[in-house]
Structure formats: structure tokens, C-alpha cells
Write a protein that holds these residues in place. Structure first.
Motif, PDB file in Angstrom:
ATOM      1  N   ILE A 191     -36.284  17.982 -28.835  1.00 42.90           N
ATOM      2  CA  ILE A 191     -35.612  18.468 -29.713  1.00 42.90           C
ATOM      3  C   ILE A 191     -34.970  19.709 -28.966  1.00 42.90           C
ATOM      4  O   ILE A 191     -35.676  20.686 -28.312  1.00 42.90           O
ATOM      5  N   VAL A 192     -33.808  19.853 -29.098  1.00 44.78           N
ATOM      6  CA  VAL A 192     -32.932  21.031 -28.341  1.00 44.78           C
ATOM      7  C   VAL A 192     -32.069  21.770 -29.617  1.00 44.78           C
ATOM      8  O   VAL A 192     -32.179  21.378 -30.950  1.00 44.78           O
ATOM      9  N   GLU A 193     -31.373  22.788 -29.223  1.00 45.82           N
ATOM     10  CA  GLU A 193     -30.693  23.543 -30.291  1.00 45.82           C
ATOM     11  C   GLU A 193     -29.296  23.406 -30.537  1.00 45.82           C
ATOM     12  O   GLU A 193     -28.606  24.000 -31.446  1.00 45.82           O
ATOM     13  N   GLY A 194     -28.683  22.704 -29.615  1.00 45.76           N
ATOM     14  CA  GLY A 194     -27.339  22.619 -29.591  1.00 45.76           C
ATOM     15  C   GLY A 194     -26.959  21.270 -28.919  1.00 45.76           C
ATOM     16  O   GLY A 194     -27.453  20.667 -28.376  1.00 45.76           O
ATOM     17  N   GLU A 195     -25.514  20.832 -29.470  1.00 43.02           N
ATOM     18  CA  GLU A 195     -24.962  19.502 -29.062  1.00 43.02           C
ATOM     19  C   GLU A 195     -25.029  19.688 -27.524  1.00 43.02           C
ATOM     20  O   GLU A 195     -25.131  18.454 -26.940  1.00 43.02           O
ATOM     21  N   ILE A 196     -24.334  20.577 -26.846  1.00 48.06           N
ATOM     22  CA  ILE A 196     -24.304  20.585 -25.641  1.00 48.06           C
ATOM     23  C   ILE A 196     -25.630  20.599 -24.739  1.00 48.06           C
ATOM     24  O   ILE A 196     -25.825  19.440 -23.591  1.00 48.06           O
ATOM     25  N   ASP A 197     -26.611  21.009 -25.386  1.00 46.25           N
ATOM     26  CA  ASP A 197     -28.027  20.767 -24.659  1.00 46.25           C
ATOM     27  C   ASP A 197     -28.592  19.192 -24.747  1.00 46.25           C
ATOM     28  O   ASP A 197     -29.082  18.776 -23.995  1.00 46.25           O
ATOM     29  N   ALA A 198     -28.065  18.519 -25.957  1.00 45.42           N
ATOM     30  CA  ALA A 198     -28.512  17.302 -26.407  1.00 45.42           C
ATOM     31  C   ALA A 198     -27.880  16.418 -25.315  1.00 45.42           C
ATOM     32  O   ALA A 198     -28.233  15.548 -24.577  1.00 45.42           O
TER      33      ALA A 198
END
Length: 443
Positions: A191-198
Motif C-alpha cells: 500500500i502506497v500513497e500515490g499513483e506514481i508510487d504504485a
């Protein structure tokens, strides 16, 4: 009747009373695996291991049947609620997968992502009319990155982002996690905090990854609809949130919802607040090392300054933040509230303890969307307690002659039904264990 064997517990043929046996949680890792460290109360189903300190309960078959019925009913209610809202469903345009050069260059050169990853997660490029606050006039279309949110292969929502970091989502569309379908069929997830990190984690091969909707905040209501379908089967959940105040708060909330025993905390290199910064500054192998080194949450009660490094850094940068206020200025100067705390209200009979707690509950609920479960056996019948809560919110006596509008009273009752709950077990179930078990289920 309880199925102890299904839980890996050998009762030795006993059908009642308390016994000692081997612990299924730690037996395989013990130097002396036959050590009978697990205390089992066969009548109540409660188990406690004196070695690994595991505490759990084996439900009886009727309880399990009722639990499944309750979960099915909750799921049906959520689905009916979602259908009643009639969310807008955007249309996916396949041609938008052909990214315009500025977007392709930004995501590949400046964000370290491959065109393959962008294609696999169906990132699009298109022109959209953005809010005036992004810099252009409200009627001027801007070139945007489209992060498309799918559920079961169907487009549910799209977040549009300009290269100048202007944002908007489809008005009236449902808010769900980004890349949700990637979790299905996996025993672990990130689980990450933003789409770029996903996209970054997908880039390095960690494909079961979602980004929380609406960025880093502590509102976890988005989880409610997906806990059973997407998270109950996960043995390990890796939390790779941003290393800032909001990210730490969100991590704490996710651990509270999922249970600390299932969570692992990803820590990035100094100077990197998220996965994409780690990739850009130190490369793929460094990011993979950070993910592989994810640690269990610290054992409660045993901490060092190094364990609190991120929290201390956040305090150094931002100072001590206040908790949730009640809207009473004099009181809020002395005390604010946060979850995960024990509050004891004490006083002599008739001092107004119950009235004070009712006031706190209703104010925190209305101001901060905090939900409450009451176990208050002295407030019987429960309808009288409900009347007191209605009067407190409505500002008048709960009777037609008081002048309260019936429609307004109905709205108050609907709010109470969604936010304040009362536990009323049978007399035989008035045990501390039963009350706390139900409370854990309600969380």
C-alpha cells in the motif's frame, strides 16, 4: 461446538474445562516443539500462549454461522448503498493509451517509469478542462495524465493530473483504491500513497500494489467495501507510505484496521520520502532492498529513540500537532483527542459523567466523523439513551409538543444510526471478553 482441530489445537479428547497443549502459532519455530505453552478454555474458546503471547479465540459453529450471516448482510447493505448513490461511470478511451510526447517524456525521463508499465496500468494522456486554480482559465483544456481506477476490469474513476500538478477526479464517480484489481489472488500486497508510487513498485516487479484514494489522510472509510474481498486473505501487508506527518498518521490508521501482526513497515533511504524518490536517487536495486527489509512494527512497550526516528523528525519539522477538538474553546485549550487512547472519566454519583461522555461522543462524531460503540448496561431501555442523544443533537425535547420538526428529527435519527451503536448482548454474554470481542469486530 468448537472446531479446535481446524485451528491446529489438540485438546486430547477433552470436551470442557481448561487444558494446556502445544501452540499452533509458535510450535514449528520452538526449540522444544512439544512444550505445552498454550492455555485453552474449551468452554469459551479463548486461548493464550505463555511463550509467544498469542491470544485468540476459537468460535463455535453457531457463532461462525452468525458471523458469516452478518458479513453477508453488511456486504449486501454496502452494495445496495452504492447502487442507490448511482455513481457516474466514466468511459475508457483506448486511443488515449497512445501518450502524447510531453507526458511520455515526463513519466519515463523524470519519473523512471517504462512505457510497458504505463501501458499495463493503462495510464492515458488527454486534454481536460481543469479548475481555474491550476493556472489556466476554467474553459481552457490542459494536457493531463490520466490515472484510471478499475474494479473487476471496469473503469470506476479517473484522476487527471497536469504536468504542473493540478488535479481533479471525475465528478460524481466512486472513490476506490488505485490499481485495486492487482491484489486479487495474492497473499501479500503493498500500500502506497500515490499513483506514481504504485507505478514505481509495479516497475520493479512488486505488482500487487494499491495507492490509497485521496492521498495521505487518516480517513479509512474507503476500506470498508474491500476488506473482505481484497484484504482478508492477505497474510502480509507492506505499508510503504510517505515519510511525513500525514504518511505516519495514515500508516498508524492502516495498522489499526488491518492488525499490526499482518503489517510490515517499509523504510526508505535518508532523504527519500517515497518509493519513486528511492528509485530516482538510488536505483532499482536500492528500492528492492528497502522493500525486502520491511520490518515488523516495534513490540509494544519496548522502544528506543532510533525506533521513533521518523516520528521525531516529523515533530522537529512540524511541531506537536493537536488532536481532535470538541468545539468548546475553553475545554479544547486543555485537552484534545486522538484514536488509540484510553480515556477514563470518573467522579461521584450524580456529577454528570454520563452526560459528559454523551457530549464528547456526539461532538467528536459530528465534527470529525468518529463512530462510537456504547456498552452501557445502566442505560436501559436503550431507547431512553437514544432519546437523550437525539435531544442533545436536536436541541429540544424529544416530543412532538416541543416544536421539533419531524423531518429534522428523522435526519438526526439517521445520523445516529450511521455513527453511534449500542451493544446489547444477552444476559449470559455480559463478560469482558465478549464485549471486547464484539468491539474488535465493530472496528
Amino acid at each position: 461446538m468448537r472446531n479446535f482441530s481446524q485451528a491446529g489445537i489438540d485438546t486430547g479428547g477433552h470436551i470442557s474445562g481448561k487444558i494446556r497443549t502445544t501452540c499452533p502459532k509458535c510450535k514449528d519455530t520452538r526449540t522444544h516443539p512439544e512444550d505445552k505453552s498454550l492455555s485453552v478454555d474449551i468452554d469459551t474458546g479463548w486461548c493464550y500462549c505463555f511463550h509467544c503471547e498469542a491470544r485468540f479465540r476459537v468460535p463455535d459453529l453457531e457463532e461462525e454461522r452468525l458471523r458469516r450471516q452478518h458479513l453477508d448482510r453488511q456486504r449486501q447493505e454496502r452494495e445496495a448503498h452504492a447502487a442507490a448513490k448511482r455513481y457516474v461511470r466514466p468511459t475508457f478511451v483506448e486511443a488515449n493509451l497512445n501518450l502524447p510526447a510531453p507526458i511520455a517524456d515526463y513519466l519515463t525521463s523524470r519519473r523512471g517509469l517504462s512505457l510497458r508499465t504505463l501501458r499495463e496500468l493503462k495510464v492515458t494522456g488527454q486534454y481536460e478542462i481543469m479548475p481555474a486554480a491550476t493556472g489556466n482559465g476554467a474553459n481552457d483544456p490542459e494536457l493531463c495524465i490520466g490515472f484510471n481506477y478499475f474494479e473487476d476490469g471496469r473503469l470506476v474513476n479517473t484522476k487527471f493530473r497536469t504536468l504542473q500538478k493540478g488535479f481533479k477526479m471525475v465528478k460524481g464517480a466512486e472513490l476506490i483504491p488505485y490499481n485495486l484489481d492487482s491484489l486479487l489472488g495474492h497473499s501479500e500486497c503493498y500500500i502506497v500513497e500515490g499513483e506514481i508510487d504504485a507505478l514505481t513498485l509495479h516497475e520493479v516487479g512488486r505488482t500487487p500494489v494499491i495507492s490509497v484514494p485521496a492521498g495521505g489522510n487518516t480517513n479509512s472509510t474507503w476500506l470498508d467495501r474491500f476488506v473482505e474481498s481484497h484484504f482478508d486473505d492477505k497474510k502480509t501487508i507492506f505499508l510503504a507510505t510517505d515519510n511525513d506527518t500525514n504518511g505516519l498518521k495514515m500508516r498508524h490508521e492502516l495498522m489499526r484496521r488491518f492488525g499490526e501482526e499482518r503489517c510490515r513497515i517499509v523504510t526508505f533511504s535518508p532523504g527519500c520520502k517515497d518509493a519513486n524518490e528511492e528509485l530516482l536517487k538510488h536505483g532499482r536495486e536500492s528500492l528492492l532492498r528497502c522493500l525486502d527489509a520491511a520490518a515488523e512494527p516495534p513490540i509494544e512497550g519496548v522502544v528506543t529513540a532510533n525506533d521513533m526516528r521518523e516520528e521525531l523528525q516529523a515533530l522537529f519539522e512540524n511541531g506537536l500537532t493537536r488532536g481532535a477538538g470538541t468545539g468548546l474553546p475553553n475545554f479544547d485549550r486543555l485537552c484534545t483527542f486522538e484514536t488509540g487512547r484510553l480515556l477514563v472519566v470518573t467522579g461521584r454519583p450524580g456529577d454528570g459523567k454520563s452526560e459528559f461522555v454523551d457530549e464528547l461522543v456526539t461532538r467528536l462524531g459530528m465534527l470529525h466523523d468518529w463512530k462510537t460503540l456504547f456498552f452501557s448496561p445502566e442505560n436501559q431501555p436503550l431507547a431512553l439513551h437514544q432519546c437523550k442523544l437525539i435531544e442533545r443533537i436536536a436541541g429540544g425535547k424529544f416530543r412532538r409538543s416541543s416544536g421539533l420538526e419531524p423531518q429534522f428529527v428523522k435526519q438526526v435519527m439517521e445520523w445516529l444510526s450511521e455513527n453511534i451503536f449500542h451493544l446489547q448482548p444477552g444476559i449470559e454474554a455480559y463478560t469482558l471478553e465478549r464485549v471486547l470481542h464484539t468491539a474488535r469486530q465493530m472496528v
